[in-house]
Motif scaffolding. Structure first.
Motif, PDB file in Angstrom:
ATOM      1  N   ALA A  85       0.834  -1.207   0.000  1.00  0.00           N
ATOM      2  CA  ALA A  85       0.000   0.000   0.000  1.00  0.00           C
ATOM      3  C   ALA A  85       0.869   1.257   0.000  1.00  0.00           C
ATOM      4  N   ILE A  86       1.935   1.255   0.796  1.00  0.00           N
ATOM      5  CA  ILE A  86       2.841   2.405   0.826  1.00  0.00           C
ATOM      6  C   ILE A  86       3.420   2.653  -0.569  1.00  0.00           C
ATOM      7  N   CYS A  87       3.855   1.582  -1.220  1.00  0.00           N
ATOM      8  CA  CYS A  87       4.469   1.720  -2.548  1.00  0.00           C
ATOM      9  C   CYS A  87       3.472   2.229  -3.587  1.00  0.00           C
ATOM     10  N   VAL A  88       2.250   1.681  -3.579  1.00  0.00           N
ATOM     11  CA  VAL A  88       1.257   2.069  -4.585  1.00  0.00           C
ATOM     12  C   VAL A  88       0.844   3.525  -4.423  1.00  0.00           C
ATOM     13  N   VAL A  89       0.492   3.914  -3.192  1.00  0.00           N
ATOM     14  CA  VAL A  89       0.032   5.284  -2.953  1.00  0.00           C
ATOM     15  C   VAL A  89       1.164   6.272  -3.224  1.00  0.00           C
ATOM     16  N   THR A 130      -0.164   6.472 -18.141  1.00  0.00           N
ATOM     17  CA  THR A 130      -1.304   5.824 -18.796  1.00  0.00           C
ATOM     18  C   THR A 130      -1.424   4.364 -18.388  1.00  0.00           C
ATOM     19  N   ILE A 131      -0.298   3.656 -18.366  1.00  0.00           N
ATOM     20  CA  ILE A 131      -0.310   2.243 -17.983  1.00  0.00           C
ATOM     21  C   ILE A 131      -0.699   2.084 -16.517  1.00  0.00           C
ATOM     22  N   PHE A 132      -0.109   2.896 -15.632  1.00  0.00           N
ATOM     23  CA  PHE A 132      -0.346   2.779 -14.186  1.00  0.00           C
ATOM     24  C   PHE A 132      -1.803   3.071 -13.834  1.00  0.00           C
ATOM     25  N   PHE A 133      -2.291   4.249 -14.229  1.00  0.00           N
ATOM     26  CA  PHE A 133      -3.657   4.622 -13.867  1.00  0.00           C
ATOM     27  C   PHE A 133      -4.694   3.837 -14.673  1.00  0.00           C
ATOM     28  N   GLY A 134      -4.344   3.466 -15.906  1.00  0.00           N
ATOM     29  CA  GLY A 134      -5.256   2.653 -16.699  1.00  0.00           C
ATOM     30  C   GLY A 134      -5.518   1.312 -16.038  1.00  0.00           C
ATOM     31  N   THR A 135      -4.467   0.712 -15.497  1.00  0.00           N
ATOM     32  CA  THR A 135      -4.606  -0.576 -14.815  1.00  0.00           C
ATOM     33  C   THR A 135      -5.442  -0.446 -13.554  1.00  0.00           C
ATOM     34  N   ILE A 136      -5.189   0.599 -12.766  1.00  0.00           N
ATOM     35  CA  ILE A 136      -5.949   0.807 -11.528  1.00  0.00           C
ATOM     36  C   ILE A 136      -7.418   1.082 -11.827  1.00  0.00           C
ATOM     37  N   LEU A 137      -7.698   1.921 -12.804  1.00  0.00           N
ATOM     38  CA  LEU A 137      -9.083   2.231 -13.155  1.00  0.00           C
ATOM     39  C   LEU A 137      -9.800   1.008 -13.727  1.00  0.00           C
ATOM     40  N   PHE A 138      -9.058   0.137 -14.407  1.00  0.00           N
ATOM     41  CA  PHE A 138      -9.662  -1.092 -14.913  1.00  0.00           C
ATOM     42  C   PHE A 138     -10.106  -1.975 -13.757  1.00  0.00           C
TER      43      PHE A 138
END
Length: 314
Positions: free
Chosen positions: A107-111, A251-259
């Motif tokens: 969680a620390i790494c992702v945020v 695009t890759i990072f947020f696209g994956t999270i939004l998916f």
């Protein structure tokens, strides 16, 4: 807090199913993920070394990039070794404390990475839209303050997420239909009322995701407007090229999270959840150093120079 009792928490066991429903793929997947992890470690640590040893790269953009590589290395190291273990060992159990610990570091790494990508977008905005003020606005002191805030908020968010899980109760043995201890999987294993925990997660996760997205989208909106106003075609190309790597990574990072946000909570979606989780925990940390090195002339020159030095030293 029911899980506060040590004896009780020690008795709580999670079983990580991983890809156990595809037994014929266990060894091939192990080899694939092992190779990917090795590339991730070499790529990200190599990126940090290149940036730190080349004075030409001692500017805010590469300062943030070195920390992005550090976070990708940490994130992959938190997740991938356990993934490799459950692929070749029949015992897929993990006790409560290690499970929560794995989630907390993840969680620390992702945020932190999400807010760091937003900070990098702001850096590109200042560099392109206010180039004369760039040295003043993105001073070393300002960059350190931004980075301190990014890491601090990553830690605070992680502590809030962990607290929201620790107030829940779990039975002795719990099934996690994934290969890591992630929030929704731990939450689904709880036997207590999840309303407060779900509310905390909803508010904080949405704040983290959409606040960083707003910074990124606003920065690039002004960047595109500024670039379109440029008279010179070479100037426009140079401006876009300085943003290409970061824009690809974002695009890759947020696209994956939004998916992941859009996936339905059904049994048929669990395979998609696992594949998507693989993408942002294993694939993205591997891709980032490749994206920033292959599309960045300064980094490529530094790699080439470093290789030349090693060749001549032999």
């Amino acid at each position: 807090m029911r899980n506060a009792n040590r004896n009780e928490s020690d008795a709580i066991i999670f079983i990580l199913l991983g890809f156990s429903d595809y037994p014929e793929l266990q060894i091939p997947l192990f080899l694939v993920f092992l190779i990917m992890y090795m590339i991730t470690v070499v790529g990200n640590l190599g990126m940090i070394v290149i940036i730190r040893t080349n004075p030409k790269l001692h500017i805010p953009m590469y300062f943030f990039l070195s920390h992005l590589s550090f976070l990708d290395f940490c994130y992959s190291t938190v997740v991938t070794p356990k993934l490799l273990q459950i692929l070749i060992v029949e015992d897929r159990t993990i006790s409560f404390a290690p499970c929560i610990t794995q989630y907390s570091f993840a969680a620390i790494c992702v945020v932190t990475e999400a807010f760091l990508l937003a900070a990098m977008a702001y850096d590109r905005f200042v560099a392109i839209c206010n180039p004369l003020l760039y040295i003043v606005v993105m001073s070393q002191k300002r960059c350190i303050l931004i980075l301190t805030g990014v890491y601090t908020w990553g830690l605070i968010s992680s502590l809030i997420f962990i607290y929201s899980l620790l107030i829940l109760s779990f039975s002795g043995i719990n099934i996690i239909n994934n290969f890591l201890c992630e929030y929704s999987a731990i939450l689904s294993a709880s036997i207590s009322d999840k309303h407060v925990t779900e509310l905390i997660f909803f508010i904080l996760a949405n704040f983290n995701t959409f606040s960083t997205l707003i910074v990124v989208l606003t920065s690039y909106l002004f960047i595109f407007i500024t670039v379109l106003k440029m008279q010179s075609a070479s100037g426009r190309y140079k401006a876009f090229s300085t943003c290409a790597s970061h824009l690809t990574g974002v695009t890759i990072f947020f696209g994956t999270i939004l998916f992941l946000y859009c996936l339905p909570s059904s049994k048929s979606s669990w395979l998609l959840v696992r594949v998507n989780t693989i993408f942002y925990t294993v694939v993205i940390p591997m891709l980032n150093p490749l994206i920033y090195s292959l599309r960045n002339k300064d980094v490529k020159e530094s790699i080439r120079r470093l290789m030349d030095i090693k060749i001549f030293s032999h």
